[in-house]
Enzyme design. Structure first.
Site, short mmCIF file in Angstrom:
data_model
loop_
_atom_site.label_atom_id
_atom_site.label_comp_id
_atom_site.label_asym_id
_atom_site.label_seq_id
_atom_site.Cartn_x
_atom_site.Cartn_y
_atom_site.Cartn_z
N SER A 1 -9.52 1.94 2.71
CA SER A 1 -8.64 2.70 1.84
C SER A 1 -7.60 1.83 1.14
O SER A 1 -6.88 2.31 0.25
CB SER A 1 -7.91 3.77 2.68
N LYS B 1 0.83 -1.20 0.00
CA LYS B 1 0.00 0.00 0.00
C LYS B 1 0.87 1.26 0.00
O LYS B 1 1.85 1.34 0.74
CB LYS B 1 -0.92 -0.01 1.23
N SER C 1 -10.24 -0.78 6.90
CA SER C 1 -9.60 -0.76 5.58
C SER C 1 -8.88 -2.04 5.19
O SER C 1 -8.27 -2.10 4.12
CB SER C 1 -8.63 0.42 5.48
#
Length: 403
Positions: A125, A56, A149
């Protein structure tokens, strides 16, 4: 074998890129020649050797720009490599690509679409991390969870997602949303693959395949029948009819198995207060993290993110109080949930409030409320695919999950 898999993955990234729009930052993996050189130089060692990972884009990687899904200059966000990334490398994993995140891991989505149906969100996210695994572009990926998330994107994308207990994975080297809350987690297509990654990243983990513990005794796995506690009460009432129906179908199937016993336990009567404390603490800490960046680059923030920073700054005079109250609230909630577990092994809820992934838009990645209280308590959480809904925008199926 690794080079053949590399060619396959790079080919897949090209042919599926238009549909994903994009799981990877810049919509591409690292250049093939760089990866070939890295694989040739690395001896076959480590638990993750030959596996490709997505990371990420809020975790720092040496030699790569971390942008955190934002328009800020990379120089503003530079810092030491995240310990989790270093551990992956040491275990033999190849970092194939940075994965798309919502801007600063907040609410404004990136461009990633759901691999099951591009008309739907992959969740957020950690959108790119979940979508890349679901599309077969990487073997596993790393994400973070401040509210939901890890669990929500896993549920929407039909993959397994795991957020270990708070503090069990080192979270340095992040572009933080909320330092007190942020927790690393990971995605894979199978739970067994999550266990393999956990053996590398989770402090004190005993991975049965390798018969090793970093510290302490190996935890005992409950013997059948495993007791599942359905978390009835205000949390379950948040689930839409579709999510609740799919969940109850799964609960019935589990209850009919000799391997499980299902018990319904009313918990989280103070859910609204827990959510308020969690959101206020996260917002105030986020504003503090962004104080200098926002002062220097306010014009580069989206309207959604700018409003969040300004709103969090209004809480700045109470930050110390909010942190103290938040720590007490987290400990209190964890203690109460543990006390309720004297007769059960695992809590069980739907994987999301909505059930199927909502339609894609620049306004939402879904509601994190089903995961938030477990994050607030710092408890480990696992999302497991449990079936499919029909009726996607393109007429296909969309997955649902158990948490």
């Amino acid at each position: 074998m690794a080079r053949q898999r590399l060619a396959e993955l790079l080919s897949a990234s090209r042919t599926r890129a238009a549909m994903l729009m994009h799981a990877f930052v810049d919509n591409r993996a690292r250049e093939a020649e760089d990866l070939h050189a890295e694989l040739a130089a690395a001896p076959p060692s480590g638990a993750l050797h030959g596996l490709f990972a997505g990371v990420k884009d809020i975790l720092r990687i040496d030699g790569q720009d971390c942008l955190a899904g934002s328009a800020l200059p990379a120089s503003a966000l530079r810092g030491p490599e995240a310990s989790a990334v270093t551990l992956l490398k040491q275990a033999g994993a190849t970092i194939l690509a940075r994965t798309v995140t919502a801007e600063f891991a907040h609410r404004r989505p990136g461009p990633t679409r759901n691999p099951w149906d591009a008309g739907h969100t992959p969740g957020g996210s950690s959108s790119g991390s979940a979508a890349a695994v679901a599309a077969g572009l990487v073997d596993f990926s790393i994400g973070t969870q401040t509210n939901g998330s890890i669990i929500r994107p896993a549920a929407f994308c039909g993959v397994a997602g795991f957020k270990p207990s708070h503090g069990r994975v080192r979270n340095d080297g992040l572009v933080f949303f909320s330092p007190s809350i942020d927790q690393l987690g990971f995605f894979a297509r199978e739970v067994a693959d999550l266990e393999l990654v956990a053996s590398v990243l989770v402090d004190g983990w005993c991975e049965r395949t390798y018969k090793s513990c970093r510290e302490g005794d190996c935890a005992k796995v409950p013997s059948p029948p495993v007791v599942l506690g359905v978390a009835d009460g205000p949390l379950m009432e948040l689930a839409c009819d579709e999510a609740r129906s799919a969940f109850e179908h799964s609960v019935q199937a589990l209850g009919e198995s000799p391997s499980f016993t299902v018990r319904r336990v009313s918990v989280l009567d103070d859910l609204a207060a827990v959510a308020r404390r969690h959101v206020e603490l996260a917002g105030a800490e986020m504003a503090a993290v962004h104080s200098d960046w926002f002062e220097a680059h306010a014009c580069l923030y989206s309207e959604v993110m700018a409003e969040a920073v300004v709103g969090g700054k209004a809480l700045a005079p109470r930050l110390d109080v909010l942190q103290a109250e938040g720590a007490a609230s987290m400990l209190g909630l964890r203690t109460r949930l543990h006390a309720e577990m004297h007769s059960i092994d695992y809590w069980l809820t739907p994987g999301s409030v909505e059930g199927a992934a909502p339609q894609w838009s620049l306004g939402t990645t879904g509601d994190p409320a089903m995961a938030r209280p477990w994050t607030h308590a710092g408890l480990p959480a696992l999302a497991i695919p449990s079936g499919q809904f029909s009726g996607g925008v393109s007429g296909g199926a969309l997955p649902h999950a158990l948490q």
